[in-house]
Design a protein around this motif. Structure first.
Motif: not given
Length: 330
Positions: A291-317
């Motif tokens: 859920x935190x992948x949708x926080x504003x500015x999180x990519x800049x703070x972490x230095x990473x890329x948010x996945x598409x549909x991040x809250x469902x990524x584990x279950x879909x995999x």
């Protein structure tokens, strides 16, 4: 293939020989589940707040289950979210305590209550060794369940059925989503940063999918970030005396400009400092989920890329590899 469940219930034709498959993320913020009937390829999904509370008055909003004190009614999901201190993530063992009722509520949403439900379950766990056996012991086996009658509704009768969980298989949170980014990997390893409601899980994975390193960071997830924002009044211009959940809803359910990102950047940095320090100067790619992948500015703070549909990524995999995971299940 995963589709959105348009009608909340699918036809329940499960049996001891034709079991449904259920994949469930027993999250501290929201519970997410995918389910499919035997012999089909299409999964349907449901999602609800991860809240459980004892019901003062039994009605059809409740689920009554057997306890040491007999049949006890509980509120789960939206109805329980209105009760103070009902959040799964308020304690470290909340997932274990609430696993049974959270699973049953998901099954009720997807399959209805008119017939017994038979299912194999795969669930995500922050630690298979620490949490896995405890959750399995809560959900495995046959469970009598009742949806109580409504006292105010003339002719209302209780619905009684049983839930049969034939197998329960734990899988690590924040890891299976690597399948979704494997083709994007540019180096020998990558980091999966799962920012949940309570915990941040950092997993370093090799190009082949092997776990190289993994560490959980407690009390620094979305709820902790929101609590810090409340205490520091970082969103005072937008929200007057909010509660943490109101901050979460505001940040995650709306689109925001860079002003909001800048306002909460110090809170994100402080909350995630240990997790980011754990990665250190490693230049390996970083992928953000949860859920935190949708926080504003999180990519800049972490230095990473948010996945598409991040809250469902584990279950879909997990849905993609579920047949393999259940090969040894009888």
């Amino acid at each position: 293939m995963v589709s959105t469940l348009k009608v909340k219930q699918v036809k329940n034709c499960t049996s001891s020989t034709a079991k449904a498959l259920v994949l469930i993320d027993l999250g501290n913020g929201d519970v997410k589940a995918l389910g499919k009937m035997n012999g089909t390829d299409k999964f349907v999904r449901c999602r609800f707040p991860s809240h459980v509370a004892s019901a003062p008055n039994a009605n059809s909003d409740c689920l009554a289950v057997l306890t040491a004190a007999g049949l006890q009614p509980y509120l789960v999901g939206e109805s329980a979210a209105k009760v103070a201190c009902s959040r799964t993530g308020k304690s470290a063992d909340g997932k274990v305590k609430n696993a049974r009722l959270l699973l049953f509520h998901a099954l009720r949403q997807m399959f209805g209550t008119s017939e017994d439900i038979y299912a194999d379950v795969i669930f995500t766990s922050p630690s298979v060794k620490s949490y896995g056996p405890a959750i399995v012991s809560q959900i495995i086996g046959r469970h009598p369940v009742e949806v109580p009658a409504d006292a105010e509704v003339i002719g209302s009768k209780p619905q009684r059925f049983a839930i049969h969980i034939h197998s329960a298989t734990p899988q690590l949170e924040g890891y299976q989503a690597f399948a979704a980014v494997r083709s994007k990997l540019k180096g020998e390893s990558a980091y999966l940063i799962d920012i949940g409601n309570r915990t941040v899980l950092v997993t370093q994975v090799s190009a082949s999918g092997r776990i190289l390193n993994r560490r959980p960071f407690d009390e620094c997830g979305v709820y902790g970030i929101a609590d810090r924002i409340v205490s520091r009044e970082s969103l005072a211009a937008q929200l007057k005396t909010p509660r943490p959940q109101q901050v979460i809803d505001y940040l995650l359910d709306q689109k925001h400009d860079t002003n909001i990102s800048e306002q909460i950047a110090p809170d994100l940095s402080a909350s995630l400092a240990e997790a980011i320090a754990f990665i250190g100067d490693d230049r390996a790619q970083r992928f953000i989920l949860g859920g935190g992948a949708k926080l504003p500015g999180i990519e800049q703070i972490v230095g990473g890329k948010a996945l598409k549909h991040p809250q469902w990524a584990n279950l879909e995999a997990l849905a993609e590899v579920s047949d393999e995971l259940l090969k040894g299940v009888k």
